[in-house]
Design an enzyme around this catalytic site. Structure first.
Site, short mmCIF file in Angstrom:
data_model
loop_
_atom_site.label_atom_id
_atom_site.label_comp_id
_atom_site.label_asym_id
_atom_site.label_seq_id
_atom_site.Cartn_x
_atom_site.Cartn_y
_atom_site.Cartn_z
N GLU A 1 1.53 -65.57 2.15
CA GLU A 1 2.39 -66.02 1.05
C GLU A 1 2.44 -67.55 0.99
OE1 GLU A 1 5.66 -62.55 0.37
OE2 GLU A 1 5.56 -63.36 2.40
N ALA B 1 5.88 -63.53 9.68
CA ALA B 1 7.22 -64.05 9.98
C ALA B 1 7.62 -63.63 11.39
CB ALA B 1 8.22 -63.51 8.96
N GLU C 1 3.77 -55.79 5.20
CA GLU C 1 5.21 -55.54 5.26
C GLU C 1 5.59 -54.06 5.10
OE1 GLU C 1 4.89 -59.90 4.10
OE2 GLU C 1 3.80 -58.04 3.67
N GLY D 1 4.14 -63.64 5.60
CA GLY D 1 4.57 -64.95 5.15
C GLY D 1 3.48 -66.00 5.24
#
Length: 260
Positions: A115, A66, A135, A112
């Site tokens: 994901e 991200a 993360e 992300g």
């Protein structure tokens, strides 16, 4: 629709969506997530699209996470809203599309990015791909479904290790874990994805959509996957694809599914 952060192409029943932020290693920001939502939605509603391929531009990254600069100063309420909106617009949205989505992972798939790949219906990767959920190294946890989908794919212990250590795994290890289905050379990645898409397109798009719904039900709290399967199986009998498929079988010819 014109996009600033993604590219879409349609050819032979396949819509390919390419995240196009190469200077940022295709990192996901809010605008990109919104554009991806619209791109996936348009492809899913396009009757000529039978398979969607999602990939990243360049040779370095699928999505390298991200865009941290967007949320570095967020508080609890803003962080909660960020994750919830992401699930709604993109990650849960992709998982529940009736059109099959293949993630062609062409480099780094971190945070992300991994994901998004996991929200797709299955994944293939190039030999240079690296995957991970880093993360915890930022004082966060995965917020776009990583804590749920990774254990479903690789098992609880491996998911715990990957998330707690915040380390990356390579394509061969991801294949061994069951995180991805195939590993190919980078120049073969999209042709291989298109070959798989071609195999999918030989079959009933209506039946495939119902299979996606039934399979996903097994991973949703409060859902009885067997009951969903029974219902979706029964609905198949009311489709034109069922009539064509069974007729073609009995007539010993290749089915020409109308997609209805």
């Amino acid at each position: 629709m014109n996009y600033d952060n993604i590219l879409t192409t349609v050819s032979n029943g396949i819509t390919t969506i390419t995240i196009n932020r190469p200077k940022k290693l295709n990192a996901l920001n809010r605008d990109t997530i919104k554009e991806l939502h619209y791109g996936f939605d348009a492809a899913d509603k396009d009757r000529n699209t039978k398979v969607i391929i999602i990939t990243g531009s360049g040779e370095k990254a699928f999505v390298a996470g991200a865009d941290i600069s967007e949320f570095a100063d967020f508080d609890v309420k803003a962080g909660d809203k960020l994750a919830a909106k992401g699930h709604e617009l993109l990650f849960d949205f992709v998982e529940n599309l009736k059109t099959p989505v293949i993630a062609a992972v062409n480099g780094f798939a971190l945070g992300g990015g991994l994901e998004l790949a996991m929200a797709s219906h299955f994944r293939i990767a190039s030999t240079n791909a690296k995957m991970g959920l880093p993360e915890t190294s930022l004082g966060l946890i995965p917020g776009y479904g990583g804590t749920q989908r990774l254990p479903q794919l690789v098992g609880k212990g491996r998911a715990m290790e990957m998330i707690m250590t915040a380390t990356m795994i390579d394509a061969n290890q991801a294949l061994n874990y069951g995180l991805i289905n195939h590993v190919v050379a980078q120049d073969e990645l999209l042709p291989f994805a298109e070959k798989l898409a071609g195999k999918i397109m030989r079959n009933s798009s209506v039946a495939i959509g119902k299979a996606i719904k039934a399979i996903n039900a097994n991973y949703k709290d409060g859902k009885d996957g067997y009951k969903v399967e029974i219902t979706q199986f029964g609905k198949c009998f009311g489709t034109e694809d069922f009539v064509e498929g069974t007729t073609a079988f009995l007539e010993k010819r290749k089915a020409d599914f109308p997609g209805k």
